[in-house]
Design an enzyme around this catalytic site. Structure first.
Site, PDB file in Angstrom:
ATOM      1  NE  ARG A 124      37.133  52.109  62.249  1.00  0.00           N
ATOM      2  CZ  ARG A 124      36.970  50.987  62.967  1.00  0.00           C
ATOM      3  NH1 ARG A 124      37.441  49.842  62.500  1.00  0.00           N
ATOM      4  NH2 ARG A 124      36.363  51.006  64.139  1.00  0.00           N
ATOM      5  CE  LYS A 163      50.074  61.856  43.290  1.00  0.00           C
ATOM      6  NZ  LYS A 163      49.988  61.085  44.479  1.00  0.00           N
ATOM      7  CE1 TYR A 193      55.557  60.007  46.468  1.00  0.00           C
ATOM      8  CE2 TYR A 193      54.434  58.461  47.915  1.00  0.00           C
ATOM      9  CZ  TYR A 193      54.783  59.757  47.581  1.00  0.00           C
ATOM     10  OH  TYR A 193      54.366  60.801  48.361  1.00  0.00           O
ATOM     11  CG  ASP A 241      51.914  52.537  42.958  1.00  0.00           C
ATOM     12  OD1 ASP A 241      51.079  52.988  42.144  1.00  0.00           O
ATOM     13  OD2 ASP A 241      52.365  53.211  43.910  1.00  0.00           O
TER      14      ASP A 241
HETATM   15  C1  LIG Z   1      53.406  56.060  42.391  1.00  0.00           C
HETATM   16  C2  LIG Z   1      52.796  56.596  43.670  1.00  0.00           C
HETATM   17  N1  LIG Z   1      52.267  55.734  44.530  1.00  0.00           N
HETATM   18  C3  LIG Z   1      51.725  56.142  45.690  1.00  0.00           C
HETATM   19  C4  LIG Z   1      51.697  57.482  46.037  1.00  0.00           C
HETATM   20  C5  LIG Z   1      51.116  57.901  47.346  1.00  0.00           C
HETATM   21  O1  LIG Z   1      49.829  58.392  47.162  1.00  0.00           O
HETATM   22  P1  LIG Z   1      49.123  59.434  48.141  1.00  0.00           P
HETATM   23  O2  LIG Z   1      49.884  60.712  48.053  1.00  0.00           O
HETATM   24  O3  LIG Z   1      47.733  59.513  47.611  1.00  0.00           O
HETATM   25  O4  LIG Z   1      49.191  58.848  49.509  1.00  0.00           O
HETATM   26  C6  LIG Z   1      52.225  58.425  45.156  1.00  0.00           C
HETATM   27  C7  LIG Z   1      52.212  59.854  45.495  1.00  0.00           C
HETATM   28  O5  LIG Z   1      52.778  60.670  44.837  1.00  0.00           O
HETATM   29  C8  LIG Z   1      52.792  57.961  43.926  1.00  0.00           C
HETATM   30  O6  LIG Z   1      53.348  58.807  43.054  1.00  0.00           O
END
Ligand SMILES: Cc1ncc(COP(=O)(O)O)c(C=O)c1O
Length: 398
Positions: free
Chosen positions: A59, A211, A112, A186
């Site tokens: 961890r 992604k 998101y 992000d």
């Molecule tokens: C821009 C963005 N940030 C964060 C996330 C969250 O990521 P995760 O699904 O890996 O938790 C997503 C998920 O689609 C996303 O599109």
């Protein structure tokens, strides 16, 4: 001896140099272990006290994860990185580590859907004051910022609207308002290949590594990258104690494999998306299209300055939500699924899927509607994708 600064594309294949492992294996093995043996109690104590480098318990870090944490730092131009079990793990750990009751977060309106849910529902329950502002509106951002602003948050290319804000200006304004304000970006849609928010003044970059960084649609993972000092806090508080959102070694191995081809994949995602965006822009049945590579993009000037490539994500609106729905139900090659950055082209409806956490009013405020279709352009032949979208549009508009 001559020395050379290798290109980023080279660095994310090789990563940092380490001692050769005992068997000289090319790939970092999957360290499928929960804990690590100490030679004696003094060594255990020294590692816990941070006086000796070395692994303790998975961890708190493991060799398979270290490899990708070093790579995300290289990719983002950061001092340090940390892997998480998901993008949301990275986001919740990186934000809630630093926010406490009475603090103030200023975030862009287009986020998101789950990030929006975290900020609009959960953080306020902990007594954190969250204000959503349109980051395109610099005057409104300025008004929202003060010395009481502890964190500013937005996405490099916003999900789902493809909005690209001036990260450099926002970061400068935030730090001028409060020099300790943390600017968190992000960078999922762009990755460090397309934009480096830290070089533009951000303090922390977060990612859904699910992604583009992985790229093969078979792992859920996340990353944060920042200065070494901030990262130590995120690891020791956000990861170790607060979320425990640890990425398993098998997933770390797959992320490492995916990252080796990131440059190649991203170039193809971008060239495919450009061709598809132009075809959609030229089709009268598409009323609006948002793609960072098009001259018509509302943020074209900022994009030229801060994005090296336009990315693989497109959003568009047919005339009605019914046409959008019918189109999505009639694709033959594209796949009706959320997520993005995979080899397969994915099509989805933010209004009822990824962004169903927004109500109609909030959607309007954030700049999208139920007509919006989001396309994650894959690595197929672009003409095949165009053919598919056009035949689905034919059926939907008949
Ligand atoms: C821009 C963005 N940030 C964060 C996330 C969250 O990521 P995760 O699904 O890996 O938790 C997503 C998920 O689609 C996303 O599109």
């Amino acid at each position: 001896m001559s020395k050379r600064e290798f290109a980023l594309s080279t660095k994310i294949i090789h990563g940092e140099k380490h001692e050769m492992n005992p068997f000289g294996s090319l790939q970092m093995p999957i360290f499928q272990t929960s804990t690590f043996e100490f030679e004696n109690t003094a060594q255990g104590a020294a590692r816990f006290a941070g006086k000796e480098a070395g692994y303790i318990y998975s961890r708190l870090g493991s060799p398979t994860n270290t490899v990708i944490e070093e790579k995300i730092a290289l990719l983002e131009g950061a001092e340090a990185g940390c892997a998480f079990a998901s993008g949301m793990g990275a986001i919740s750990a990186s934000t809630s580590t630093f926010l406490k009751t009475g603090n103030r977060l200023v975030a862009d309106k287009a986020l998101y859907g789950c990030t929006f849910a975290l900020f609009s529902h959960k953080l306020p329950e902990f007594g954190i004051d969250v204000e959503f502002v349109d980051f395109r509106d610099i005057a409104a951002v300025k008004k929202a910022l003060s010395k009481k602003t502890d964190m500013v948050y937005c996405e490099t290319i916003a999900n789902p609207t493809m909005k690209v804000v001036d990260i450099e200006e926002i970061a400068t304004m935030a730090h001028n308002a409060n020099k300790d304000c943390l600017v968190v970006i992000d960078n999922t849609f762009a990755t460090g290949l397309i934009c480096k928010p830290i070089e533009l003044g951000a303090d922390i970059v977060v990612h859904s590594a699910t992604k583009y960084l992985n790229g093969h649609g078979d792992v859920i993972a996340g990353f944060a990258a920042s200065s070494a000092e901030l990262m130590t806090t995120i690891k020791l508080v956000g990861l170790k104690d607060l979320t425990g959102s640890v990425l398993g070694p098998q997933d770390a191995f797959l992320i490492n494999r995916g990252m080796k081809t990131l440059t190649l994949r991203m170039e193809k995602h971008c060239s495919n998306a450009m061709k598809i965006a132009k075809a959609l822009e030229n089709d009268k049945r598409i009323k609006t299209i948002y793609y960072p590579g098009l001259e018509s993009h509302p943020d074209a000037k900022i994009i030229k300055r801060i994005l090296a490539m336009p990315g693989g994500m497109i959003a568009f609106e047919p005339e009605t939500a019914e046409i959008a729905e019918k189109m999505m139900n009639n694709v033959k090659l594209c796949i009706l699924a959320v997520s993005l950055g995979d080899a397969e082209t994915l099509i989805e409806h933010p209004g009822s899927m990824t962004h169903s956490t927004y109500n109609d009013e909030q959607m309007k405020e954030a700049g999208f509607s139920k007509r919006l279709v989001r396309l994650s352009v894959g690595l197929e032949d672009p003409d095949d994708i165009i053919w598919d979208l056009m035949q689905a549009l034919d059926i939907a508009t008949k």
